[in-house]
Design an enzyme around this catalytic site. Structure first.
Site, PDB file in Angstrom:
ATOM      1  N   ASP A 102       0.845  -1.196   0.000  1.00 41.89           N
ATOM      2  CA  ASP A 102       0.000   0.000   0.000  1.00 41.89           C
ATOM      3  C   ASP A 102       0.881   1.247   0.000  1.00 41.89           C
ATOM      4  O   ASP A 102       1.810   1.362   0.816  1.00 41.89           O
ATOM      5  CB  ASP A 102      -0.911   0.006   1.230  1.00 41.89           C
ATOM      6  CG  ASP A 102      -1.972   1.083   1.147  1.00 41.89           C
ATOM      7  OD1 ASP A 102      -2.998   0.841   0.498  1.00 41.89           O
ATOM      8  OD2 ASP A 102      -1.758   2.169   1.727  1.00 41.89           O
ATOM      9  N   ASN A 135      -2.618  13.037  -3.556  1.00 41.83           N
ATOM     10  CA  ASN A 135      -3.673  13.570  -4.433  1.00 41.83           C
ATOM     11  C   ASN A 135      -4.049  14.995  -4.041  1.00 41.83           C
ATOM     12  O   ASN A 135      -4.272  15.850  -4.905  1.00 41.83           O
ATOM     13  CB  ASN A 135      -4.907  12.675  -4.372  1.00 41.83           C
ATOM     14  CG  ASN A 135      -4.817  11.491  -5.313  1.00 41.83           C
ATOM     15  OD1 ASN A 135      -4.151  11.551  -6.339  1.00 41.83           O
ATOM     16  ND2 ASN A 135      -5.476  10.395  -4.960  1.00 41.83           N
ATOM     17  N   HIS A 190      -4.824  14.902  -8.967  1.00 42.91           N
ATOM     18  CA  HIS A 190      -5.008  13.513  -9.397  1.00 42.91           C
ATOM     19  C   HIS A 190      -4.036  13.126 -10.518  1.00 42.91           C
ATOM     20  O   HIS A 190      -3.678  11.957 -10.643  1.00 42.91           O
ATOM     21  CB  HIS A 190      -6.461  13.283  -9.837  1.00 42.91           C
ATOM     22  CG  HIS A 190      -7.413  13.254  -8.689  1.00 42.91           C
ATOM     23  ND1 HIS A 190      -7.509  12.184  -7.824  1.00 42.91           N
ATOM     24  CD2 HIS A 190      -8.296  14.184  -8.229  1.00 42.91           C
ATOM     25  CE1 HIS A 190      -8.428  12.438  -6.898  1.00 42.91           C
ATOM     26  NE2 HIS A 190      -8.918  13.640  -7.131  1.00 42.91           N
ATOM     27  N   ASP A 236      -1.871   9.873 -10.299  1.00 43.75           N
ATOM     28  CA  ASP A 236      -1.819   8.865 -11.372  1.00 43.75           C
ATOM     29  C   ASP A 236      -0.373   8.576 -11.778  1.00 43.75           C
ATOM     30  O   ASP A 236      -0.003   7.422 -12.028  1.00 43.75           O
ATOM     31  CB  ASP A 236      -2.599   9.354 -12.596  1.00 43.75           C
ATOM     32  CG  ASP A 236      -4.112   9.324 -12.366  1.00 43.75           C
ATOM     33  OD1 ASP A 236      -4.550   8.746 -11.356  1.00 43.75           O
ATOM     34  OD2 ASP A 236      -4.843   9.886 -13.201  1.00 43.75           O
ATOM     35  N   GLU A 285      -4.736   2.529  -4.192  1.00 45.07           N
ATOM     36  CA  GLU A 285      -3.277   2.574  -4.128  1.00 45.07           C
ATOM     37  C   GLU A 285      -2.706   1.282  -3.547  1.00 45.07           C
ATOM     38  O   GLU A 285      -1.556   1.258  -3.099  1.00 45.07           O
ATOM     39  CB  GLU A 285      -2.837   3.775  -3.289  1.00 45.07           C
ATOM     40  CG  GLU A 285      -3.218   3.710  -1.833  1.00 45.07           C
ATOM     41  CD  GLU A 285      -4.602   4.267  -1.527  1.00 45.07           C
ATOM     42  OE1 GLU A 285      -4.845   4.603  -0.358  1.00 45.07           O
ATOM     43  OE2 GLU A 285      -5.433   4.380  -2.456  1.00 45.07           O
TER      44      GLU A 285
END
Length: 312
Positions: A177, A185, A190, A194, A220
């Protein structure tokens, strides 16, 4: 479109190469059966072939039968050149896998029409194959990172667990994780998030063997499958992944984004060691402990088990 011309006849090859090239095809001449089979059986081989009836130790019909026996191979349009005009020979060539039979001396108009038909058929097949591949990718690949999605990685885990069980081998699971991803973010947008997911996926893949699999489990979170991985090997892989993520930030044109990850490690030794779902739960619990201990850590499920036994 590429065409393989298989013939040992120099006069025939010279004549056909000039003629077919003038129609807009790229012609690759193979003057022996060994060379021809090597070309036609390789990955990404041409889908059209014109094969002379007599080559060397292998006849054209033998070659066609050999090519048709390959299971799972992409379809190729095969035209056989022969001297006979008997109906029986035509039917025999079609029976053993030829798509067309053209008698010599060759009528170039007939050959041109046959190649036109072959090109139309194979172009349609290639388009259908591309559509099928796209549908498969949509069903099995995470479109952002290009690695297997949750559905595909769980299917792979099921198959790998069954094979490891049959071979009496353990199977390791890493739950990974990315730390503080919501903050990434929030701070970098975003697009930044990404980019971190894509870069992290590439770094993780570089840390595992070809026999291992890593997929995006959700958001994630990632799941890595390590077949036949001993305890020390699992921890080494997990530590390589942790270091690969943490050692370098993700750099964009506008930002430098620091990234770390937490990893929970579990192993299923055999069928008596619970279900594969329970193994995932153990890895997930170890991941939770890694988060609680400050993140950017690797924690194993068996270390938690041993710790709980010592505390009793």
């Amino acid at each position: 479109m590429d065409i393989v011309l298989v013939t040992a006849d120099n006069d025939l090859s010279a004549s056909l190469v000039d003629t077919i090239s003038g129609w807009g095809y790229r012609v690759n001449v193979a003057r022996s059966s060994d060379v021809a089979l090597k070309i036609l059986q390789r990955s990404g081989a041409p889908v059209l072939a014109i094969i002379d009836e007599k080559i060397d130790k292998m006849t054209g019909l033998d070659m066609i039968r050999c090519l048709r026996r390959r299971s799972g191979a992409p379809y190729q349009y095969l035209i056989l050149l022969g001297k006979s005009e008997k109906k029986e020979d035509l039917l025999l060539s079609l029976h053993f896998g030829a798509d067309e039979y053209i008698s010599k001396p060759i009528d170039v108009l007939i050959l041109k029409m046959q190649l036109h038909v072959a090109r139309r058929i194979m172009s349609q097949q290639i388009r259908a194959q591309l559509v099928q591949e796209e549908l498969w990718n949509q069903a099995n690949m995470d479109l952002l990172t290009g690695i297997p999605n949750r559905r595909a990685v769980l299917k792979n885990l099921e198959r790998s667990a069954m094979l490891c069980s049959q071979c009496e081998q353990p199977i390791g699971i890493l739950m990974i994780d990315l730390d503080h991803f919501k903050m990434i973010n929030d701070n970098f947008g975003h697009d930044g998030g990404d980019l971190v997911l894509k870069e992290a996926s590439q770094r993780m893949q570089s840390c595992i063997r070809t026999s291992d699999t890593i997929g995006r489990f959700g958001g994630e979170e990632f799941l890595a499958i390590i077949p036949n991985g001993a305890v020390k090997e699992l921890l080494r892989v997990a530590e390589r992944i942790r270091e690969a993520i943490a050692n370098e930030p993700v750099v964009t044109d506008d930002f430098v984004i620091p990234v770390t990850c937490s990893i929970g490690v579990a192993v299923r030794w055999d069928n008596t060691d619970g279900t594969i779902e329970e193994t995932i739960q153990r890895a997930d619990k170890a991941l939770y402990v890694a988060k609680e201990m400050g993140r950017n850590k690797v924690i194993s499920a068996w270390s938690l088990h041993n710790r709980s036994r010592l505390s009793v």
